[in-house]
Design an enzyme around this catalytic site. Structure first.
Site, PDB file in Angstrom:
ATOM      1  N   THR A   1      54.082  75.381  35.080  1.00 25.13           N
ATOM      2  CA  THR A   1      55.108  76.051  34.286  1.00 25.13           C
ATOM      3  C   THR A   1      55.074  77.544  34.587  1.00 25.13           C
ATOM      4  O   THR A   1      54.044  78.092  34.990  1.00 25.13           O
ATOM      5  CB  THR A   1      54.896  75.822  32.780  1.00 25.13           C
ATOM      6  OG1 THR A   1      53.608  76.306  32.396  1.00 25.13           O
ATOM      7  CG2 THR A   1      55.024  74.348  32.429  1.00 25.13           C
TER       8      THR A   1
ATOM      9  N   GLU B   1      63.927  83.007  32.983  1.00 31.27           N
ATOM     10  CA  GLU B   1      63.786  81.655  33.540  1.00 31.27           C
ATOM     11  C   GLU B   1      62.583  80.960  32.918  1.00 31.27           C
ATOM     12  O   GLU B   1      61.540  81.571  32.690  1.00 31.27           O
ATOM     13  CB  GLU B   1      63.607  81.741  35.056  1.00 31.27           C
ATOM     14  CG  GLU B   1      63.569  80.420  35.778  1.00 31.27           C
ATOM     15  CD  GLU B   1      63.538  80.600  37.294  1.00 31.27           C
ATOM     16  OE1 GLU B   1      62.968  79.716  37.956  1.00 31.27           O
ATOM     17  OE2 GLU B   1      64.065  81.602  37.803  1.00 31.27           O
TER      18      GLU B   1
ATOM     19  N   ASP C   1      60.409  77.416  33.717  1.00 27.80           N
ATOM     20  CA  ASP C   1      60.249  76.430  34.787  1.00 27.80           C
ATOM     21  C   ASP C   1      59.267  75.319  34.454  1.00 27.80           C
ATOM     22  O   ASP C   1      58.152  75.591  33.994  1.00 27.80           O
ATOM     23  CB  ASP C   1      59.700  77.090  36.062  1.00 27.80           C
ATOM     24  CG  ASP C   1      60.615  78.120  36.661  1.00 27.80           C
ATOM     25  OD1 ASP C   1      61.815  78.098  36.362  1.00 27.80           O
ATOM     26  OD2 ASP C   1      60.121  78.951  37.450  1.00 27.80           O
TER      27      ASP C   1
ATOM     28  N   ASP D   1      54.335  74.279  52.131  1.00 30.28           N
ATOM     29  CA  ASP D   1      53.584  75.494  52.439  1.00 30.28           C
ATOM     30  C   ASP D   1      52.695  75.929  51.283  1.00 30.28           C
ATOM     31  O   ASP D   1      51.808  76.774  51.454  1.00 30.28           O
ATOM     32  CB  ASP D   1      54.530  76.633  52.835  1.00 30.28           C
ATOM     33  CG  ASP D   1      55.573  76.938  51.783  1.00 30.28           C
ATOM     34  OD1 ASP D   1      55.930  76.033  51.018  1.00 30.28           O
ATOM     35  OD2 ASP D   1      56.036  78.097  51.718  1.00 30.28           O
TER      36      ASP D   1
ATOM     37  N   ARG E   1      44.201  88.010  41.117  1.00 26.10           N
ATOM     38  CA  ARG E   1      45.613  88.409  41.123  1.00 26.10           C
ATOM     39  C   ARG E   1      45.880  89.538  40.144  1.00 26.10           C
ATOM     40  O   ARG E   1      46.716  90.404  40.401  1.00 26.10           O
ATOM     41  CB  ARG E   1      46.507  87.218  40.755  1.00 26.10           C
ATOM     42  CG  ARG E   1      46.663  86.167  41.822  1.00 26.10           C
ATOM     43  CD  ARG E   1      47.542  85.035  41.321  1.00 26.10           C
ATOM     44  NE  ARG E   1      48.931  85.446  41.120  1.00 26.10           N
ATOM     45  CZ  ARG E   1      49.817  84.744  40.414  1.00 26.10           C
ATOM     46  NH1 ARG E   1      49.439  83.623  39.823  1.00 26.10           N
ATOM     47  NH2 ARG E   1      51.056  85.164  40.295  1.00 26.10           N
TER      48      ARG E   1
ATOM     49  N   GLU F   1      57.695  72.687  37.169  1.00 30.61           N
ATOM     50  CA  GLU F   1      57.650  72.300  38.576  1.00 30.61           C
ATOM     51  C   GLU F   1      56.579  71.223  38.736  1.00 30.61           C
ATOM     52  O   GLU F   1      55.405  71.459  38.440  1.00 30.61           O
ATOM     53  CB  GLU F   1      57.332  73.495  39.469  1.00 30.61           C
ATOM     54  CG  GLU F   1      58.456  74.519  39.528  1.00 30.61           C
ATOM     55  CD  GLU F   1      58.122  75.701  40.420  1.00 30.61           C
ATOM     56  OE1 GLU F   1      58.987  76.118  41.199  1.00 30.61           O
ATOM     57  OE2 GLU F   1      56.978  76.206  40.325  1.00 30.61           O
TER      58      GLU F   1
END
Length: 291
Positions: free
Chosen positions: A115, A97, A99, A190, A278, A101
């Site tokens: 992205t 995928e 993206d 959210d 992360r 957004e």
């Protein structure tokens, strides 16, 4: 079908064989949900989000390698909590995928675009930047270019992200699954605006995003066909030559590299490669290329 396509800037004029190429929504796409939230005004397509539903559409075919471009004008005013997405995706748990957004904002704040790249079902490769123009006032062109060497995200033909094939380093690259092309608008308050601290103000609904000039210059893959057959069909050989396999398109040229450096230096606000909270261990691809 066979067409001659003139592709400017990042691309060269080349003979396209067995490719999809169009600028009309109905030829390439169909609504996928909330048909009553679509409207057509001449060549413009509008999707709306209200407190009942968003809306989305998808391509009628799937593709492997080439370029997808859509022009859009994003939600005006206070769009906090909304997300408009333009993306390519294959199917299944091990999908690939790419993206775009577009994350809504409060009035007066810059619009952000996030992205992401999924390879074999694994994503978490987010980058986010603030656009250097107001994307709600005029149409701008958003493109994804894909070949066996790289995936390039472009805004008005300026590269904002490159994901390079590093299979020689043992890092998987998305080159064996045909993808559909999709777009949608939905409520994501959210997380979408300031990490979810700013919620959607439904008194400003409906939130409307406007599209035009849909273009897919890519290798169309019939279904069902195996991934190996699709890869063979969409790769240049002695009998057929595809424009995306041109050596000049195996990497950015010097001007495009400078554009990417400028974007990253002046507009990047988040890059997963530097998020040590992360990723205490730097993701493998981050050590080898700018993307």
């Amino acid at each position: 079908m066979a067409k001659i396509c003139s592709v400017l800037g990042f691309f060269v004029t080349f003979l396209l064989v067995d490719l999809a190429s169009s600028a009309k929504f109905d030829e390439l796409f169909q609504p996928s949900w909330a048909n009553d939230h679509f409207s057509h005004e001449g060549e413009l397509l509008k999707l709306k989000l209200d407190n009942y539903s968003g809306a989305g559409f998808g391509s009628k075919s799937k593709y492997m390698f080439g370029k997808v471009s859509i022009q859009l004008k994003l939600v005006e005013g206070d769009s906090a909590g909304t997300v408009t997405a333009v993306y390519m995706s294959s199917e299944g748990p091990n999908h690939n995928e790419f993206d775009f957004e577009f994350l809504g904002n409060t009035s007066g704040e810059p619009y952000s675009v996030q992205t992401n790249v999924y390879v074999n079902g694994l994503g978490n490769r987010e980058q986010r930047l603030n656009l250097w123009f107001d994307p709600t006032k005029e149409f701008h062109n958003y493109s994804i270019f894909w070949n066996q060497r790289q995936v390039v995200f472009l805004v008005d033909e300026t590269p904002i992200r490159v994901h390079t094939n590093l299979e020689h380093k043992g890092i998987p690259f998305p080159k064996d699954q045909a993808m559909g092309v999709y777009s949608s608008i939905w409520n994501a308050d959210d997380w979408a605006t300031q990490g979810g601290r700013v919620k959607t103000d439904w008194s400003h609904a409906p939130f409307i995003v406007t599209f035009k000039d849909f273009e897919i210059n890519a290798c169309e893959c019939p279904m069902p066909v195996t991934a190996i057959d699709n890869a063979k069909k969409c790769t240049s050989n002695d009998d057929k030559k595809y424009w995306w396999d041109e050596p000049t398109l195996s990497e950015l040229n010097l001007h495009q590299s400078h554009q990417l450096i400028w974007v990253r230096a002046n507009h990047m606000v988040y890059d997963y490669c530097f998020d040590t909270a992360r990723f205490p261990v730097t993701p493998a691809e981050c050590a080898h290329h700018r993307h």
